[in-house]
Motif scaffolding. Structure first.
Motif, short mmCIF file in Angstrom:
data_model
loop_
_atom_site.label_atom_id
_atom_site.label_comp_id
_atom_site.label_asym_id
_atom_site.label_seq_id
_atom_site.Cartn_x
_atom_site.Cartn_y
_atom_site.Cartn_z
N VAL A 1 0.84 -1.20 0.00
CA VAL A 1 0.00 0.00 0.00
C VAL A 1 0.87 1.25 0.00
CG1 VAL A 1 -1.91 -1.15 1.17
CG2 VAL A 1 -0.17 0.03 2.52
N LYS A 2 0.33 2.31 -0.59
CA LYS A 2 1.05 3.57 -0.65
C LYS A 2 0.75 4.39 0.61
CE LYS A 2 1.25 3.61 -5.67
NZ LYS A 2 1.32 4.45 -6.88
N ILE A 3 1.77 5.10 1.08
CA ILE A 3 1.67 5.84 2.33
C ILE A 3 1.67 7.34 2.04
CG2 ILE A 3 2.76 6.28 4.55
CD1 ILE A 3 4.06 3.48 4.27
N PRO A 4 0.68 8.07 2.52
CA PRO A 4 0.67 9.52 2.31
C PRO A 4 1.96 10.17 2.82
CG PRO A 4 -1.43 8.78 3.19
CD PRO A 4 -0.51 7.61 3.26
N GLY A 5 2.42 11.15 2.09
CA GLY A 5 3.69 11.79 2.42
C GLY A 5 3.72 12.45 3.78
#
Length: 364
Positions: free
Chosen positions: A150-154
């Motif tokens: 999953v991608k993680i918000p910056g």
């Protein structure tokens, strides 16, 4: 940028590894597939599941095992079929690394991969269809199918994101699915690694009332700081179940001990209230009277982690609402002491291992 042929990690070889006897050794991950990615691990949370697995608490563990399923790191290798993830991207992996992903699977085809009955593979101690075993994030690298990354918000620091990937989603999912929000009164049983997330998320979701429930009053001040409106200490507050009866719409129980006053918890529910168990004791839950459900039309249910889609939704919500877990960072090389401290209940409220120098780990 690429990954080595052999990975290194802290391996458990027997049930006593949960007592701080992990060894830094090499291991061979599953063969690299076109749908896989390799991640250089920067952070990995310590989850209660890690300890249950290390000591074979839920059944025989396949040793050697490398636990850790709250993984954050950067992608160093991608398979030829991977399109949505790029080299160098910061990525997270939670407690699941595989499911059947078939169109005729009711769960996988409807975004409920975490409930797949045909091919669920845990991020560690799980067996892939080809017979290879999965290895987790107490390591320098991890290899997983890209579908479960999953991608993680910056805006979320890696140390904060890591424990959300299992601990966070384990409570966020049942809160969201069971209507936690404005107009609802919610109780969280157990103020620990999971429970503290429950208080944080229930507050962020806008619940009218958030009640933290624990055995003693030792965590009352922390719970109030996290957003709890009321605190119940079941071993110290006399007649707590009677005083607070019919006051909650939803209770999420995070405790993993079978020694819980379940009948008392059910008494706290309002008519049509729900009790959702997410903690997984190594023994059975205590017995209770059917009247506790029938009289008020209450329901008992359970919840297991969340799908990749739900995890990304949770991360976006956490970024938007600025949900910040209470995290203590520990060096990956100090994992044995960290595991012992975790089992002793010293974490306030989630330990996260940080990879800083792999060469040093090999000397320990």
């Amino acid at each position: 940028m690429t990954s080595p042929e052999a990975f290194h990690g802290w391996l458990g070889h027997a049930p006593d590894s949960a007592q701080g006897k992990l060894k830094w050794e090499s291991f061979t991950p599953k063969p690299f597939a076109p749908t896989d990615i390799d991640i250089k691990v920067s952070h990995c949370g310590i989850c209660g599941t890690d300890i249950h697995t290390l000591r074979s608490g839920w059944g025989p563990t396949h040793y050697p095992v490398c636990v850790g399923h709250e993984i954050v790191g950067h992608v160093v290798r991608i398979g030829s079929s991977v399109t949505r993830i790029s080299i160098g991207e910061r990525i997270g992996v939670g407690a699941q690394a595989g499911s059947c992903l078939k169109d005729d699977c009711e769960e996988c085809s409807s975004g409920m991969e975490n409930h797949c009955a045909k091919g669920f593979v845990g991020t560690y101690n799980g067996r892939y269809p080809d017979g290879n075993w999965s290895f987790g994030g107490y390591a320098d690298y991890v290899r997983v199918p890209s579908h479960f990354a999953v991608k993680i918000p910056g805006s979320i620091p890696s140390a904060d994101a890591a424990p959300m990937l299992c601990g966070g989603i384990t409570v966020y999912a049942p809160l969201k699915k069971n209507g936690a929000g404005p107009g609802k009164r919610v109780g969280i049983v157990g103020v620990g690694g999971l429970g503290h997330f429950g208080v944080l998320f229930a507050k962020a979701l806008g619940c009218d009332k958030v009640v933290a429930i624990s055995r003693s009053r030792s965590k009352e001040k922390d719970s109030i700081s996290m957003g709890a409106d009321t605190y119940i200490a079941t071993s110290e507050d006399k007649n707590w179940a009677k005083i607070h009866q019919r006051s909650l719409d939803l209770i999420v129980s995070t405790v993993s001990s079978p020694d819980m006053p379940l009948s008392g918890y059910l008494r706290l529910l309002r008519t049509n209230g729900q009790f959702i168990q997410v903690g997984a004791p190594e023994d059975k839950l205590p017995a209770f009277s059917a009247g506790a459900l029938i009289g008020k039309g209450c329901k008992i249910g359970g919840s297991q982690i969340g799908s990749p889609r739900e995890i990304e939704e949770m991360l976006r919500f956490a970024a938007d609402k600025k949900v910040k877990p209470w995290v203590q960072q520990r060096r990956m090389g100090d994992v044995n002491q960290a595991v012992v401290d975790m089992e002793a209940g010293k974490a306030r409220y989630r330990y996260v291992l940080v990879n800083d120098d792999f060469e040093d780990h090999a000397k320990l």
